[in-house]
Design a protein around this motif. Sequence first.
Motif, PDB file in Angstrom:
ATOM      1  N   ALA A   1      31.557   6.110  -8.704  1.00 33.39           N
ATOM      2  CA  ALA A   1      30.138   5.756  -8.650  1.00 33.39           C
ATOM      3  C   ALA A   1      29.315   6.868  -8.010  1.00 33.39           C
ATOM      4  CB  ALA A   1      29.962   4.455  -7.863  1.00 33.39           C
ATOM      5  N   ALA A   2      29.864   7.523  -6.996  1.00 30.29           N
ATOM      6  CA  ALA A   2      29.150   8.634  -6.352  1.00 30.29           C
ATOM      7  C   ALA A   2      28.939   9.786  -7.326  1.00 30.29           C
ATOM      8  CB  ALA A   2      29.936   9.104  -5.129  1.00 30.29           C
ATOM      9  N   THR A   3      29.942  10.060  -8.147  1.00 28.21           N
ATOM     10  CA  THR A   3      29.795  11.122  -9.151  1.00 28.21           C
ATOM     11  C   THR A   3      28.689  10.779 -10.143  1.00 28.21           C
ATOM     12  OG1 THR A   3      32.148  11.652  -8.940  1.00 28.21           O
ATOM     13  CG2 THR A   3      31.016  12.431 -10.915  1.00 28.21           C
ATOM     14  N   THR A   4      28.660   9.515 -10.595  1.00 26.47           N
ATOM     15  CA  THR A   4      27.620   9.081 -11.534  1.00 26.47           C
ATOM     16  C   THR A   4      26.233   9.204 -10.909  1.00 26.47           C
ATOM     17  OG1 THR A   4      29.170   7.533 -12.553  1.00 26.47           O
ATOM     18  CG2 THR A   4      26.833   7.161 -12.949  1.00 26.47           C
ATOM     19  N   LEU A   5      26.101   8.740  -9.662  1.00 23.56           N
ATOM     20  CA  LEU A   5      24.802   8.817  -8.990  1.00 23.56           C
ATOM     21  C   LEU A   5      24.391  10.264  -8.745  1.00 23.56           C
ATOM     22  CD1 LEU A   5      22.539   7.121  -7.766  1.00 23.56           C
ATOM     23  CD2 LEU A   5      23.773   7.149  -5.595  1.00 23.56           C
ATOM     24  N   SER A   6      25.352  11.133  -8.473  1.00 21.99           N
ATOM     25  CA  SER A   6      25.046  12.548  -8.262  1.00 21.99           C
ATOM     26  C   SER A   6      24.461  13.172  -9.518  1.00 21.99           C
ATOM     27  CB  SER A   6      26.318  13.281  -7.839  1.00 21.99           C
ATOM     28  OG  SER A   6      26.073  14.660  -7.668  1.00 21.99           O
ATOM     29  N   VAL A   7      25.002  12.799 -10.686  1.00 22.57           N
ATOM     30  CA  VAL A   7      24.480  13.326 -11.955  1.00 22.57           C
ATOM     31  C   VAL A   7      23.060  12.824 -12.187  1.00 22.57           C
ATOM     32  CG1 VAL A   7      24.798  13.305 -14.461  1.00 22.57           C
ATOM     33  CG2 VAL A   7      26.775  13.575 -12.962  1.00 22.57           C
ATOM     34  N   LEU A   8      22.821  11.540 -11.888  1.00 24.30           N
ATOM     35  CA  LEU A   8      21.493  10.970 -12.118  1.00 24.30           C
ATOM     36  C   LEU A   8      20.437  11.588 -11.193  1.00 24.30           C
ATOM     37  CD1 LEU A   8      22.403   7.185 -12.501  1.00 24.30           C
ATOM     38  CD2 LEU A   8      21.706   8.751 -14.311  1.00 24.30           C
ATOM     39  N   LEU A   9      20.812  11.851  -9.957  1.00 27.85           N
ATOM     40  CA  LEU A   9      19.837  12.345  -8.974  1.00 27.85           C
ATOM     41  C   LEU A   9      19.758  13.861  -8.919  1.00 27.85           C
ATOM     42  CD1 LEU A   9      20.576   9.937  -5.965  1.00 27.85           C
ATOM     43  CD2 LEU A   9      19.015   9.610  -7.892  1.00 27.85           C
ATOM     44  N   GLY A  10      20.774  14.532  -9.446  1.00 25.73           N
ATOM     45  CA  GLY A  10      20.803  15.980  -9.319  1.00 25.73           C
ATOM     46  C   GLY A  10      21.036  16.431  -7.899  1.00 25.73           C
ATOM     47  N   ARG A  11      21.679  15.587  -7.093  1.00 26.10           N
ATOM     48  CA  ARG A  11      21.971  15.893  -5.693  1.00 26.10           C
ATOM     49  C   ARG A  11      23.430  15.568  -5.401  1.00 26.10           C
ATOM     50  NH1 ARG A  11      17.249  16.753  -2.551  1.00 26.10           N
ATOM     51  NH2 ARG A  11      15.555  17.057  -4.033  1.00 26.10           N
TER      52      ARG A  11
ATOM     53  N   GLN B   1      24.291   2.126 -14.006  1.00 28.06           N
ATOM     54  CA  GLN B   1      25.199   3.227 -14.337  1.00 28.06           C
ATOM     55  C   GLN B   1      26.343   3.316 -13.329  1.00 28.06           C
ATOM     56  OE1 GLN B   1      25.057   5.214 -16.973  1.00 28.06           O
ATOM     57  NE2 GLN B   1      23.100   4.585 -17.819  1.00 28.06           N
ATOM     58  N   MET B   2      26.034   3.131 -12.054  1.00 19.94           N
ATOM     59  CA  MET B   2      27.067   3.202 -11.020  1.00 19.94           C
ATOM     60  C   MET B   2      28.120   2.120 -11.210  1.00 19.94           C
ATOM     61  SD  MET B   2      24.998   3.989  -7.487  1.00 19.94           S
ATOM     62  CE  MET B   2      26.457   3.569  -6.507  1.00 19.94           C
ATOM     63  N   MET B   3      27.694   0.880 -11.404  1.00 19.74           N
ATOM     64  CA  MET B   3      28.645  -0.218 -11.523  1.00 19.74           C
ATOM     65  C   MET B   3      29.431  -0.141 -12.825  1.00 19.74           C
ATOM     66  SD  MET B   3      28.073  -1.245  -8.635  1.00 19.74           S
ATOM     67  CE  MET B   3      29.423  -2.417  -8.642  1.00 19.74           C
ATOM     68  N   GLY B   4      28.814   0.398 -13.871  1.00 25.37           N
ATOM     69  CA  GLY B   4      29.570   0.616 -15.108  1.00 25.37           C
ATOM     70  C   GLY B   4      30.707   1.608 -14.906  1.00 25.37           C
ATOM     71  N   SER B   5      30.434   2.659 -14.113  1.00 29.61           N
ATOM     72  CA  SER B   5      31.482   3.650 -13.854  1.00 29.61           C
ATOM     73  C   SER B   5      32.583   3.072 -12.971  1.00 29.61           C
ATOM     74  CB  SER B   5      30.878   4.892 -13.195  1.00 29.61           C
ATOM     75  OG  SER B   5      30.360   4.587 -11.918  1.00 29.61           O
ATOM     76  N   THR B   6      32.223   2.173 -12.041  1.00 25.12           N
ATOM     77  CA  THR B   6      33.266   1.556 -11.220  1.00 25.12           C
ATOM     78  C   THR B   6      34.163   0.662 -12.064  1.00 25.12           C
ATOM     79  OG1 THR B   6      31.856  -0.333 -10.626  1.00 25.12           O
ATOM     80  CG2 THR B   6      31.795   1.574  -9.179  1.00 25.12           C
TER      81      THR B   6
ATOM     82  N   ASP C   1      17.114   3.245   1.648  1.00 23.64           N
ATOM     83  CA  ASP C   1      17.954   4.110   0.817  1.00 23.64           C
ATOM     84  C   ASP C   1      17.591   3.953  -0.656  1.00 23.64           C
ATOM     85  OD1 ASP C   1      19.189   4.676   3.204  1.00 23.64           O
ATOM     86  OD2 ASP C   1      20.818   3.249   2.893  1.00 23.64           O
ATOM     87  N   ALA C   2      17.312   2.713  -1.074  1.00 24.16           N
ATOM     88  CA  ALA C   2      16.929   2.469  -2.467  1.00 24.16           C
ATOM     89  C   ALA C   2      15.602   3.152  -2.795  1.00 24.16           C
ATOM     90  CB  ALA C   2      16.844   0.973  -2.730  1.00 24.16           C
ATOM     91  N   LEU C   3      14.678   3.190  -1.845  1.00 23.25           N
ATOM     92  CA  LEU C   3      13.387   3.850  -2.074  1.00 23.25           C
ATOM     93  C   LEU C   3      13.573   5.354  -2.284  1.00 23.25           C
ATOM     94  CD1 LEU C   3      11.242   1.995   0.609  1.00 23.25           C
ATOM     95  CD2 LEU C   3      10.905   1.887  -1.866  1.00 23.25           C
ATOM     96  N   ILE C   4      14.473   5.967  -1.513  1.00 20.37           N
ATOM     97  CA  ILE C   4      14.726   7.405  -1.687  1.00 20.37           C
ATOM     98  C   ILE C   4      15.364   7.660  -3.043  1.00 20.37           C
ATOM     99  CG2 ILE C   4      16.052   9.362  -0.805  1.00 20.37           C
ATOM    100  CD1 ILE C   4      15.730   8.160   1.997  1.00 20.37           C
ATOM    101  N   ILE C   5      16.332   6.820  -3.436  1.00 22.06           N
ATOM    102  CA  ILE C   5      16.982   6.980  -4.742  1.00 22.06           C
ATOM    103  C   ILE C   5      15.961   6.811  -5.864  1.00 22.06           C
ATOM    104  CG2 ILE C   5      18.635   5.901  -6.317  1.00 22.06           C
ATOM    105  CD1 ILE C   5      20.431   5.390  -3.907  1.00 22.06           C
ATOM    106  N   ALA C   6      15.092   5.809  -5.739  1.00 22.70           N
ATOM    107  CA  ALA C   6      14.069   5.592  -6.761  1.00 22.70           C
ATOM    108  C   ALA C   6      13.133   6.788  -6.865  1.00 22.70           C
ATOM    109  CB  ALA C   6      13.284   4.324  -6.443  1.00 22.70           C
TER     110      ALA C   6
ATOM    111  N   GLU D   1      26.246   9.193   1.652  1.00 25.71           N
ATOM    112  CA  GLU D   1      25.449  10.364   1.995  1.00 25.71           C
ATOM    113  C   GLU D   1      24.876  10.974   0.725  1.00 25.71           C
ATOM    114  OE1 GLU D   1      27.220  12.808   5.511  1.00 25.71           O
ATOM    115  OE2 GLU D   1      28.940  12.032   4.378  1.00 25.71           O
ATOM    116  N   VAL D   2      23.597  11.262   0.741  1.00 27.95           N
ATOM    117  CA  VAL D   2      22.924  11.998  -0.341  1.00 27.95           C
ATOM    118  C   VAL D   2      22.296  13.227   0.291  1.00 27.95           C
ATOM    119  CG1 VAL D   2      21.199  11.933  -2.171  1.00 27.95           C
ATOM    120  CG2 VAL D   2      22.506   9.867  -1.621  1.00 27.95           C
ATOM    121  N   GLU D   3      23.043  14.336   0.262  1.00 24.75           N
ATOM    122  CA  GLU D   3      22.642  15.588   0.890  1.00 24.75           C
ATOM    123  C   GLU D   3      22.068  15.307   2.285  1.00 24.75           C
ATOM    124  OE1 GLU D   3      20.341  18.035  -1.743  1.00 24.75           O
ATOM    125  OE2 GLU D   3      22.036  18.348  -3.095  1.00 24.75           O
TER     126      GLU D   3
END
Length: 367
Positions: free
Chosen positions: A51-61, A143-148, A109-114, A196-198
């Motif tokens: 899930a972290a890998t998927t979120l990293s691709v979506l956020l570019g971080r 996307q995260m839960m689909g990858s899990t 955390d959700a606000l930063i991701i959004a 952690e996100v950077e």
Amino acid sequence: MMSDGFLSQEEIDALLRGEPVAASPSPAGSELSDIEKDALGEIGNISMGTAATTLSVLLGRRVSITTPKVSISNLNEIKRQYPLPYLVIEVGYTHGLLGTNILAMREQDALIIADLMMGGEGTNPPSELNELYMSAVSESMNQMMGSTATSISTIFKKKVDIAPPKVNLLDFALDPNVTNIISGDDALVRVSFRMEVEDLIDSELMQILPLNVAKEMVENLMSAVQPAASPPPTPAAPPKPAATPQPAPTYAQPAAPQPAQNVAVQPVQFAPLKPVGMPGTDTNIGLLMDVPLQITVELGRTRKLIRDILELTPGSVVELDKLAGEPVDILVNGKLIAKGEVVVIDENFGVRITDIVSPLERAHNLQ
């Protein structure tokens, strides 16, 4: 017996007399062994790593979700410990597992991701999750839960599917009902992760599992890693009857060594080898003639932020990455094989092939 964590007067009197006080027994099946906790931690470590890998691709971080900690708790206790607004993602399993689990993320955390999903830098996130920002963060959670689910399928060696996650913003201090799958006092399993996100997020992510779902996950993991059963042992052969004693054999004395004789020695010579071609194998290509293939003509492509896509309306113009008059791409099953130009045939669009991709390029595209 203690009630609500406090000693009764009878228990206090017993302690003063030096008598032992029995602890309250835990409800049957409401505990996890150390092996089960380790198994759940390993499942969480692998699935959340994906899930972290998927979120990293979506956020570019760079995103890291690590250090799972497994414990037994209940919703009332969690609400007392974390009286904060949380984004609650409820995920139901439709195949491979029975039940539902919950992922809880702090609202900040959700606000930063959004904000990152909408093209921002994450340093100045919005103050609240409006409809647009909620849609963006919901897509990232989907996307995260689909990858899990995909990683769990690999771990359990069987297909695991989930329904589309339900995302809600709840205040644990004020909302009386967090979910309908677990009541406030029912035992549940809480798996806490460090997310952690950077340099933008360093927080805690919680996965909440009903006890029966957690135990089913452990059983699936144990079944997947259990080695194949050993073949039954071969029955021992019956003992052989004792052999009749035989007279000791007589051995001949070795002959005395003979003096070496003069022998002519010549280097070995081989006949020259001739390359022989491998006989070709006759392939009946006719067996494949009726296999259908999907042919697609691609006019062009582009990339847009989620913010721009959500702002599209009827009449909006999407600019592609090709100039007017450039040849279009012809793809077979998603692989580029030719280029051509668009034509009109009896009021229908068609494409005239102008160039075929070389066999070398086609082989490269198929890799």
